[in-house]
Scaffold this motif. Sequence first.
Motif, PDB file in Angstrom:
ATOM      1  N   VAL A 121       0.815  -1.203   0.000  1.00 34.20           N
ATOM      2  CA  VAL A 121       0.000   0.000   0.000  1.00 34.20           C
ATOM      3  C   VAL A 121       0.857   1.266   0.000  1.00 34.20           C
ATOM      4  O   VAL A 121       0.429   2.317  -0.454  1.00 34.20           O
ATOM      5  N   ASN A 122       2.111   1.188   0.486  1.00 28.87           N
ATOM      6  CA  ASN A 122       2.991   2.355   0.504  1.00 28.87           C
ATOM      7  C   ASN A 122       3.757   2.535  -0.810  1.00 28.87           C
ATOM      8  O   ASN A 122       4.594   3.432  -0.923  1.00 28.87           O
ATOM      9  N   GLY A 123       3.500   1.669  -1.794  1.00 31.19           N
ATOM     10  CA  GLY A 123       4.153   1.774  -3.092  1.00 31.19           C
ATOM     11  C   GLY A 123       5.326   0.834  -3.270  1.00 31.19           C
ATOM     12  O   GLY A 123       5.823   0.650  -4.391  1.00 31.19           O
ATOM     13  N   ASP A 124       5.812   0.220  -2.193  1.00 32.75           N
ATOM     14  CA  ASP A 124       6.889  -0.762  -2.308  1.00 32.75           C
ATOM     15  C   ASP A 124       6.395  -1.986  -3.076  1.00 32.75           C
ATOM     16  O   ASP A 124       5.187  -2.264  -3.125  1.00 32.75           O
ATOM     17  N   THR A 125       7.333  -2.736  -3.654  1.00 35.05           N
ATOM     18  CA  THR A 125       6.986  -3.982  -4.332  1.00 35.05           C
ATOM     19  C   THR A 125       7.994  -5.066  -3.974  1.00 35.05           C
ATOM     20  O   THR A 125       9.159  -4.773  -3.684  1.00 35.05           O
TER      21      THR A 125
END
Length: 259
Positions: free
Chosen positions: A107-111
Amino acid sequence: MSEDGSEYEDEQGANLGTYEGERNDKEERHGRGKATLSNGDTYEGMYENNKRHGQGTYRFKNGARYIGEWNKGKKHGQGMFIYPDGSKYEGSWADDQRCGFGKYFYVNGDTFDGEWQNHLRHGQGCYVFAKTGSKYVGTWKEGKREGQGELIHLNHKYVGPYVEDKPKGKGKYVFDLGCQQHGEYIVVEAPEQGQGGVEEEEGAATKSIWKAVGITQVLTADDDDLEDEIQQLEEKKDDAGSPLAEAPVEGETEEGDNM
């Protein structure tokens, strides 16, 4: 609700709900159909002998949904799960758990793109930090960085071993300008401060401290030659040794219920 928001009702007994679709000679749900369960969840897809089996979509009343393959009532094969917080996993499943190769969008943009086992990052994989653009490429064990890895930044990278999600042991920083710094990460205790500045006796945290040895040009030698060079650098140190210096370690990976 399970830890990842993926708990669903079995379509048996009191949980049958309503169903529209194909049946077999035993009047079991068999073939294509659509069910609305007693808890408000819905499933539309293939059945075999009263169990979700084949391709299908399960929608949770909390907004989560799974779209993919099923085997005897469990998520199994290739599928995509969208969680209540908006995070998403696309990849392989086994016995209702993330297992095999897959990519998770946090959800924070990390993958994270790599191997999974029992819902956890496990094996080889690449974790990208959205905020900085840095990425870790290497080995994972039960959700933590473990073994050899590379933490790659914009103009330099760290190469070395990790233990319990922290760099530990001999490694090196490689800089784009053509030099590399050899050294060693040492893990030390970093007790958290309690109220009034009193150290807590239990739950002490740890942090990795970088102990530099020396700087050389970037090498193309094999690992044995590299070890020889590092050993030579260490032998040249004075008896006092190099001072310990804190080197920045990339922020912790996204933690939460979906890990």
